[in-house]
Scaffold this motif. Structure first.
Motif, PDB file in Angstrom:
ATOM      1  N   TRP A 113      52.342  -6.206   0.819  1.00  0.00           N
ATOM      2  CA  TRP A 113      51.443  -5.249   0.165  1.00  0.00           C
ATOM      3  C   TRP A 113      49.985  -5.373   0.559  1.00  0.00           C
ATOM      4  O   TRP A 113      49.209  -4.434   0.405  1.00  0.00           O
ATOM      5  CB  TRP A 113      51.552  -5.399  -1.356  1.00  0.00           C
ATOM      6  CG  TRP A 113      52.898  -5.001  -1.913  1.00  0.00           C
ATOM      7  CD1 TRP A 113      53.796  -4.151  -1.356  1.00  0.00           C
ATOM      8  CD2 TRP A 113      53.480  -5.449  -3.151  1.00  0.00           C
ATOM      9  NE1 TRP A 113      54.899  -4.015  -2.159  1.00  0.00           N
ATOM     10  CE2 TRP A 113      54.732  -4.805  -3.274  1.00  0.00           C
ATOM     11  CE3 TRP A 113      53.069  -6.325  -4.149  1.00  0.00           C
ATOM     12  CZ2 TRP A 113      55.576  -4.995  -4.369  1.00  0.00           C
ATOM     13  CZ3 TRP A 113      53.899  -6.522  -5.248  1.00  0.00           C
ATOM     14  CH2 TRP A 113      55.141  -5.870  -5.349  1.00  0.00           C
ATOM     15  N   ALA A 114      49.583  -6.524   1.071  1.00  0.00           N
ATOM     16  CA  ALA A 114      48.154  -6.762   1.290  1.00  0.00           C
ATOM     17  C   ALA A 114      47.654  -6.080   2.552  1.00  0.00           C
ATOM     18  O   ALA A 114      48.372  -5.970   3.558  1.00  0.00           O
ATOM     19  CB  ALA A 114      47.866  -8.257   1.362  1.00  0.00           C
ATOM     20  N   ASP A 115      46.414  -5.637   2.470  1.00  0.00           N
ATOM     21  CA  ASP A 115      45.704  -5.082   3.620  1.00  0.00           C
ATOM     22  C   ASP A 115      44.407  -5.844   3.760  1.00  0.00           C
ATOM     23  O   ASP A 115      43.525  -5.746   2.916  1.00  0.00           O
ATOM     24  CB  ASP A 115      45.445  -3.591   3.410  1.00  0.00           C
ATOM     25  CG  ASP A 115      44.616  -2.981   4.534  1.00  0.00           C
ATOM     26  OD1 ASP A 115      44.500  -3.618   5.594  1.00  0.00           O
ATOM     27  OD2 ASP A 115      44.077  -1.879   4.323  1.00  0.00           O
ATOM     28  N   THR A 116      44.291  -6.623   4.815  1.00  0.00           N
ATOM     29  CA  THR A 116      43.080  -7.413   5.019  1.00  0.00           C
ATOM     30  C   THR A 116      42.209  -6.791   6.096  1.00  0.00           C
ATOM     31  O   THR A 116      41.194  -7.337   6.468  1.00  0.00           O
ATOM     32  CB  THR A 116      43.438  -8.860   5.401  1.00  0.00           C
ATOM     33  OG1 THR A 116      44.207  -8.847   6.617  1.00  0.00           O
ATOM     34  CG2 THR A 116      44.237  -9.525   4.299  1.00  0.00           C
ATOM     35  N   LEU A 127      42.444 -10.129  -6.216  1.00  0.00           N
ATOM     36  CA  LEU A 127      42.754 -10.259  -4.787  1.00  0.00           C
ATOM     37  C   LEU A 127      41.688  -9.562  -3.945  1.00  0.00           C
ATOM     38  O   LEU A 127      41.957  -8.621  -3.192  1.00  0.00           O
ATOM     39  CB  LEU A 127      44.144  -9.686  -4.500  1.00  0.00           C
ATOM     40  CG  LEU A 127      45.310 -10.439  -5.155  1.00  0.00           C
ATOM     41  CD1 LEU A 127      46.612  -9.659  -5.018  1.00  0.00           C
ATOM     42  CD2 LEU A 127      45.458 -11.833  -4.545  1.00  0.00           C
ATOM     43  N   LEU A 184      53.049 -10.518  -1.261  1.00  0.00           N
ATOM     44  CA  LEU A 184      51.641 -10.346  -0.918  1.00  0.00           C
ATOM     45  C   LEU A 184      51.516  -9.932   0.553  1.00  0.00           C
ATOM     46  O   LEU A 184      50.718  -9.041   0.898  1.00  0.00           O
ATOM     47  CB  LEU A 184      50.880 -11.637  -1.176  1.00  0.00           C
ATOM     48  CG  LEU A 184      49.371 -11.616  -0.896  1.00  0.00           C
ATOM     49  CD1 LEU A 184      48.680 -10.539  -1.719  1.00  0.00           C
ATOM     50  CD2 LEU A 184      48.750 -12.994  -1.195  1.00  0.00           C
ATOM     51  N   ARG A 185      52.325 -10.529   1.410  1.00  0.00           N
ATOM     52  CA  ARG A 185      52.317 -10.168   2.837  1.00  0.00           C
ATOM     53  C   ARG A 185      52.725  -8.704   3.030  1.00  0.00           C
ATOM     54  O   ARG A 185      52.187  -8.000   3.887  1.00  0.00           O
ATOM     55  CB  ARG A 185      53.279 -11.099   3.583  1.00  0.00           C
ATOM     56  CG  ARG A 185      53.267 -10.939   5.087  1.00  0.00           C
ATOM     57  CD  ARG A 185      54.188 -11.958   5.750  1.00  0.00           C
ATOM     58  NE  ARG A 185      53.660 -13.317   5.628  1.00  0.00           N
ATOM     59  CZ  ARG A 185      54.211 -14.278   4.869  1.00  0.00           C
ATOM     60  NH1 ARG A 185      55.298 -14.029   4.162  1.00  0.00           N
ATOM     61  NH2 ARG A 185      53.683 -15.482   4.824  1.00  0.00           N
ATOM     62  N   LYS A 187      39.070  -8.078  -1.421  1.00  0.00           N
ATOM     63  CA  LYS A 187      38.807  -7.886  -0.003  1.00  0.00           C
ATOM     64  C   LYS A 187      37.306  -7.730   0.203  1.00  0.00           C
ATOM     65  O   LYS A 187      36.723  -8.302   1.122  1.00  0.00           O
ATOM     66  CB  LYS A 187      39.552  -6.653   0.495  1.00  0.00           C
ATOM     67  CG  LYS A 187      39.358  -6.326   1.967  1.00  0.00           C
ATOM     68  CD  LYS A 187      40.180  -5.086   2.348  1.00  0.00           C
ATOM     69  CE  LYS A 187      40.001  -4.722   3.806  1.00  0.00           C
ATOM     70  NZ  LYS A 187      40.810  -3.518   4.157  1.00  0.00           N
ATOM     71  N   ARG A 235      49.298  -5.300  -8.112  1.00  0.00           N
ATOM     72  CA  ARG A 235      48.408  -6.423  -8.445  1.00  0.00           C
ATOM     73  C   ARG A 235      48.854  -7.100  -9.738  1.00  0.00           C
ATOM     74  O   ARG A 235      48.814  -8.329  -9.859  1.00  0.00           O
ATOM     75  CB  ARG A 235      46.957  -5.952  -8.576  1.00  0.00           C
ATOM     76  CG  ARG A 235      46.265  -5.669  -7.278  1.00  0.00           C
ATOM     77  CD  ARG A 235      44.752  -5.605  -7.454  1.00  0.00           C
ATOM     78  NE  ARG A 235      44.337  -4.703  -8.523  1.00  0.00           N
ATOM     79  CZ  ARG A 235      44.141  -3.403  -8.364  1.00  0.00           C
ATOM     80  NH1 ARG A 235      44.328  -2.843  -7.182  1.00  0.00           N
ATOM     81  NH2 ARG A 235      43.759  -2.657  -9.386  1.00  0.00           N
ATOM     82  N   SER A 274      40.272  -4.277  -3.499  1.00  0.00           N
ATOM     83  CA  SER A 274      41.318  -5.290  -3.461  1.00  0.00           C
ATOM     84  C   SER A 274      42.131  -5.215  -2.165  1.00  0.00           C
ATOM     85  O   SER A 274      42.282  -4.142  -1.573  1.00  0.00           O
ATOM     86  CB  SER A 274      42.253  -5.112  -4.656  1.00  0.00           C
ATOM     87  OG  SER A 274      43.301  -6.060  -4.627  1.00  0.00           O
ATOM     88  N   MET A 275      42.673  -6.356  -1.768  1.00  0.00           N
ATOM     89  CA  MET A 275      43.614  -6.374  -0.650  1.00  0.00           C
ATOM     90  C   MET A 275      44.886  -5.613  -1.002  1.00  0.00           C
ATOM     91  O   MET A 275      45.585  -5.113  -0.115  1.00  0.00           O
ATOM     92  CB  MET A 275      43.964  -7.822  -0.279  1.00  0.00           C
ATOM     93  CG  MET A 275      42.816  -8.595   0.340  1.00  0.00           C
ATOM     94  SD  MET A 275      43.304 -10.254   0.874  1.00  0.00           S
ATOM     95  CE  MET A 275      43.470 -11.089  -0.712  1.00  0.00           C
ATOM     96  N   VAL A 276      45.186  -5.528  -2.304  1.00  0.00           N
ATOM     97  CA  VAL A 276      46.358  -4.800  -2.795  1.00  0.00           C
ATOM     98  C   VAL A 276      45.850  -3.617  -3.602  1.00  0.00           C
ATOM     99  O   VAL A 276      45.328  -3.772  -4.700  1.00  0.00           O
ATOM    100  CB  VAL A 276      47.264  -5.707  -3.646  1.00  0.00           C
ATOM    101  CG1 VAL A 276      48.434  -4.907  -4.218  1.00  0.00           C
ATOM    102  CG2 VAL A 276      47.780  -6.874  -2.804  1.00  0.00           C
TER     103      VAL A 276
END
Length: 227
Positions: free
Chosen positions: A224-227, A75, A221-222, A77, A187, A179-181
């Protein structure tokens, strides 16, 4: 999560990569080592500013961009610009170490938090003796030596080493992923769910069950993810 990705490079890409590496300008790998690594790093590294290194970086990044399993597992980033090393002769090992938490790229100046470490093998296993990547984690130590064109991903928090090469040359690309996560555990759960969804979709198509589970995957994913 330690994961083996097969055929990241296609045969023609691998052939081109090996040709470029054979013409490469190599330097002492210790020149790029940090304080901890300086005491244990004994290899050669392709000069980053060289034409061969620039062409190889593009080749590897393009391969990663099309590899769906890599995206699912890492994932990404940010991806640190791929580097290339060689273990042979007297420059033949890298002792136990943990990768630095934040890597600063000399190629593009960006800083990348190292969540996932990656090694893309560019020499065939029969071309050298020794040279296994040994990764130690809570499940013990694992030694990895993959076919050329294959890649291993593992958590950057792991203690790892490259064991001494006693014959031939071990050549590889190495880099890190932010990673985004951030959590390895999260992950892993997302990757396992994604792989299961792909198998379920192949069996049932877009059934009501696959739609609901796909929604759960994206909602996690929404979350936990950091974009």
């Amino acid at each position: 999560m330690l994961l083996h990705l097969r055929q990241v490079l296609k045969p023609d890409e691998l052939s081109l990569a090996r040709s470029l590496l054979a013409q490469g300008e190599w330097m002492d790998g210790a020149a790029t080592a940090g304080g901890q690594a300086l005491q244990s790093k004994n290899n050669q590294q392709l000069r980053q500013a060289s034409v061969a290194s620039q062409q190889l970086r593009t080749l590897v990044l393009e391969a990663l961009n099309r590899h769906a399993q890599f995206f699912s597992a890492a994932l990404p980033k940010k991806i640190f610009n791929p580097l290339f090393n060689r273990y042979s002769g007297e420059s033949n090992y890298y002792g136990n170490h943990v990768d630095g938490a934040v890597m600063h790229s000399r190629a593009d100046g960006q800083r990348v938090r190292s969540d996932v470490s990656c090694t893309l093998f560019l020499a065939e296993p029969h071309e050298y003796d020794g040279g296994e990547l040994e990764v130690s984690d809570t499940y013990g130590s694992q030694r990895i030596k993959l076919p050329a064109g294959d890649m291993v991903l593992y958590p950057s928090t792991s203690v790892h080493q490259v064991r001494p090469v006693t014959r031939g040359a071990r050549v590889a690309s190495f880099f890190w992923v932010e990673s985004m996560v951030r959590s390895d555990e999260q992950r892993r759960l997302l990757y396992e769910m994604d792989m299961s969804l792909m198998a379920l979709r192949a069996e049932q198509g877009e059934s009501e069950t696959t739609v609901r589970l796909t929604g759960t995957y994206h909602n996690l994913l929404r979350m936990w993810a950091d974009t």
